[in-house]
Design an enzyme around this catalytic site. Structure first.
Site, mmCIF file in Angstrom:
data_model
loop_
_atom_site.group_PDB
_atom_site.id
_atom_site.type_symbol
_atom_site.label_atom_id
_atom_site.label_comp_id
_atom_site.label_asym_id
_atom_site.label_seq_id
_atom_site.Cartn_x
_atom_site.Cartn_y
_atom_site.Cartn_z
ATOM 1 N N LYS A 1 0.856 -1.186 0.000
ATOM 2 C CA LYS A 1 0.000 0.000 0.000
ATOM 3 C C LYS A 1 0.891 1.234 0.000
ATOM 4 C CE LYS A 1 -3.688 2.315 2.612
ATOM 5 N NZ LYS A 1 -4.573 2.235 3.795
ATOM 6 N N LYS B 1 -2.238 -1.410 -3.697
ATOM 7 C CA LYS B 1 -3.071 -0.212 -3.611
ATOM 8 C C LYS B 1 -2.178 1.030 -3.691
ATOM 9 C CE LYS B 1 -6.458 2.016 -0.539
ATOM 10 N NZ LYS B 1 -7.078 2.026 0.795
#
Length: 333
Positions: free
Chosen positions: A202, A256
């Site tokens: 992420k 992400k």
């Protein structure tokens, strides 16, 4: 793979593009409804659908309306719905106690969905930012986002979600060691079948802005998240993080944001072969939806092209706010 191509005109690569039938026969990747997870925002109240201004077409829903959304998803064949709470600012504290309250918004919504639509998978988010008066994913102590104390809190949060009936738990916090701690706790408390979809890679991205508006975290956030989310310049580090999370017990892994990091999706899938997901985050959604709203692009075509890109990059599934709209188009195909 080393392609073998005859010299022109024996090889005319346009031949297989001449008709929908031929293009379908040689298509390398296919998007289907079963690839989609629909993220939804839940808030207090009843019979509430409140628009998120920075995400055209996206709303915050009260629990009863979230149940309706889950019923809509099931009717469309979408296999999973992911919950993100918009927490009353009065319930946000430095200690983040609301995160593991059995009756917090996420847990109430999970129980309501499982009662009404038992076959749809409910995914929940493990991170402290919706409950933290500092807006961070972890506890803040003298300006530092502390790791180990945060992990202990994340375990309590995850167990409350598992008790409420969550099928998939998504740790999005990026603290070190949290996957191992969560897996041990789930096993020890009889939740051995709960799936961990780790946000393993992420990035500290500018594409999260509309999401923070949607969950009410923008105003609370002090500083940024660069000490725990990844540097956008790094690629090899993502592989180390994914390897660690799989070794600690993650069942599936997430990259992400999505489209700016398709190279990471491809590397992760090729390296590990594990179930690999991407999150088409709020900023990605807002760019496409906003441009379509203004007539600058064909919204449906851009939406489907963007989702297919994730499959081409090796993803097994996609979290996307486009899930219902994409599912309807796929049903018509």
């Amino acid at each position: 793979m080393t392609p073998t191509v005859a010299p022109f005109p024996a090889a005319r690569l346009r031949r297989t593009r001449q008709s929908p039938a031929l293009r379908g026969l040689v298509r390398e990747n296919v998007l289907c409804v079963q690839d989609l997870i629909w993220p939804v925002f839940v808030r207090d109240g009843e019979d509430v659908e409140e628009p998120v201004n920075s995400m055209p077409g996206v709303v915050r829903r009260s629990v009863d309306k979230v149940v309706e959304a889950a019923q809509e998803a099931a009717a469309l064949g979408i296999p999973a719905i992911c919950l993100f709470p918009y927490t009353d600012p009065a319930k946000k504290t430095p200690g983040c106690e609301e995160a593991w309250n059995p009756d917090n918004l996420s847990n109430r919504a999970t129980r309501a969905i499982k009662a009404a639509v038992p076959d749809i998978a409910v995914m929940t988010d493990v991170a402290l930012d919706p409950y933290n008066s500092d807006g961070h994913d972890g506890f803040v102590v003298e300006g530092e986002i502390v790791n180990d104390a945060t992990v202990k809190a994340l375990v309590k949060q995850a167990l409350s979600q598992a008790d409420a009936g969550a099928d998939i738990i998504g740790p999005s916090d990026m603290m070190d060691g949290r996957i191992g701690a969560l897996r041990r706790a789930l096993e020890e408390t009889g939740h051995s079948n709960v799936t961990l979809l780790s946000y393993a890679a992420k990035y500290a991205s500018a594409f999260y802005g509309p999401f923070r508006d949607a969950v009410g975290a923008s105003g609370a956030l002090k500083g940024d998240k660069t000490t725990y989310q990844m540097d956008p310049a790094n690629s090899d580090e993502a592989l180390r993080l994914v390897a660690r999370d799989l070794a600690e017990g993650a069942d599936m892994v997430m990259i992400k944001p999505g489209m700016p990091y398709l190279d990471i999706c491809r590397r992760v899938k090729d390296t590990f072969g594990a179930p690999t997901f991407a999150y088409q985050v709020s900023g990605e959604y807002a760019m496409i939806a906003g441009a379509a709203q203004n007539g600058w692009i064909d919204g449906d075509r851009a939406m489907m092209e963007s989702l297919l890109a994730f499959k081409r990059a090796g993803c097994d599934g996609i979290l996307t706010y486009f899930a219902p709209a994409a599912a309807r188009l796929l049903q018509q195909a």
